[in-house]
Design a protein around this motif. Structure first.
Motif, PDB file in Angstrom:
ATOM      1  N   LEU A   1       4.797  91.748  23.911  1.00  0.00           N
ATOM      2  CA  LEU A   1       3.237  92.485  22.661  1.00  0.00           C
ATOM      3  C   LEU A   1       2.110  92.949  23.244  1.00  0.00           C
ATOM      4  CD1 LEU A   1       2.726  93.314  19.307  1.00  0.00           C
ATOM      5  CD2 LEU A   1       2.656  91.274  19.080  1.00  0.00           C
TER       6      LEU A   1
ATOM      7  N   THR B   1       5.896  96.504  23.001  1.00  0.00           N
ATOM      8  CA  THR B   1       5.156  97.218  21.391  1.00  0.00           C
ATOM      9  C   THR B   1       3.821  96.775  21.718  1.00  0.00           C
ATOM     10  OG1 THR B   1       6.769  96.697  20.062  1.00  0.00           O
ATOM     11  CG2 THR B   1       4.902  96.822  19.164  1.00  0.00           C
TER      12      THR B   1
ATOM     13  N   ASP C   1       6.761  87.728  19.585  1.00  0.00           N
ATOM     14  CA  ASP C   1       7.515  88.849  20.045  1.00  0.00           C
ATOM     15  C   ASP C   1       6.020  88.509  21.479  1.00  0.00           C
ATOM     16  OD1 ASP C   1       7.581  90.768  22.120  1.00  0.00           O
ATOM     17  OD2 ASP C   1       7.187  92.399  20.063  1.00  0.00           O
TER      18      ASP C   1
ATOM     19  N   GLU D   1      -0.433  99.915  14.032  1.00  0.00           N
ATOM     20  CA  GLU D   1       0.304  99.703  14.800  1.00  0.00           C
ATOM     21  C   GLU D   1       1.135 100.758  14.614  1.00  0.00           C
ATOM     22  OE1 GLU D   1       3.358  96.658  13.740  1.00  0.00           O
ATOM     23  OE2 GLU D   1       1.579  95.843  12.305  1.00  0.00           O
TER      24      GLU D   1
ATOM     25  N   THR E   1       2.094  86.801  17.948  1.00  0.00           N
ATOM     26  CA  THR E   1       2.777  87.606  19.724  1.00  0.00           C
ATOM     27  C   THR E   1       3.187  85.972  19.570  1.00  0.00           C
ATOM     28  OG1 THR E   1       0.597  85.378  20.087  1.00  0.00           O
ATOM     29  CG2 THR E   1       0.274  87.834  20.767  1.00  0.00           C
TER      30      THR E   1
END
Length: 106
Positions: free
Chosen positions: A91, A36, A88, A52, A85
């Motif tokens: 990311l 992502t 994920d 995002e 972060t």
């Protein structure tokens, strides 16, 4: 519709911003193919915003501003990025420092 690998999309964003006289940097490197991507837009270190991709009925996914840095509490913005972060590791976080940075995220 096939998705462009994350590392290619990131490289394209960086090249486009630098070619237009701005500065771009990878703040966190994520999963090469399918990570992502979050984009931090700033203008000479001010007016910092986080964008995002979010689901959209019309376009499938579109870039949405999800956070604006509070000039009175700048550390809070970085804390949000750190939490994201930590949750994920795949990311990507890219910073684009250029006027009207929204034009680079379609």
């Amino acid at each position: 519709m096939t998705r462009l690998p994350a590392h290619l999309e990131v490289a394209g964003l960086i090249r486009a911003v630098e070619a237009s006289g701005g500065f771009a940097a990878v703040l966190h490197k994520g999963e090469r193919e399918a990570g992502t991507i979050l984009v931090v837009l700033t203008e000479n270190g001010a007016n910092t915003r986080l964008f995002e991709r979010m689901p959209s009925v019309e376009t499938g996914r579109e870039w949405i501003c999800t956070l604006v840095q509070d000039p009175e509490n700048k550390p809070e913005f970085n804390q949000v990025l750190e939490r994201r972060t930590a949750r994920d590791r795949d990311l990507w976080i890219i910073e684009l420092d250029i006027a009207d940075g929204e034009r680079f995220i379609p």
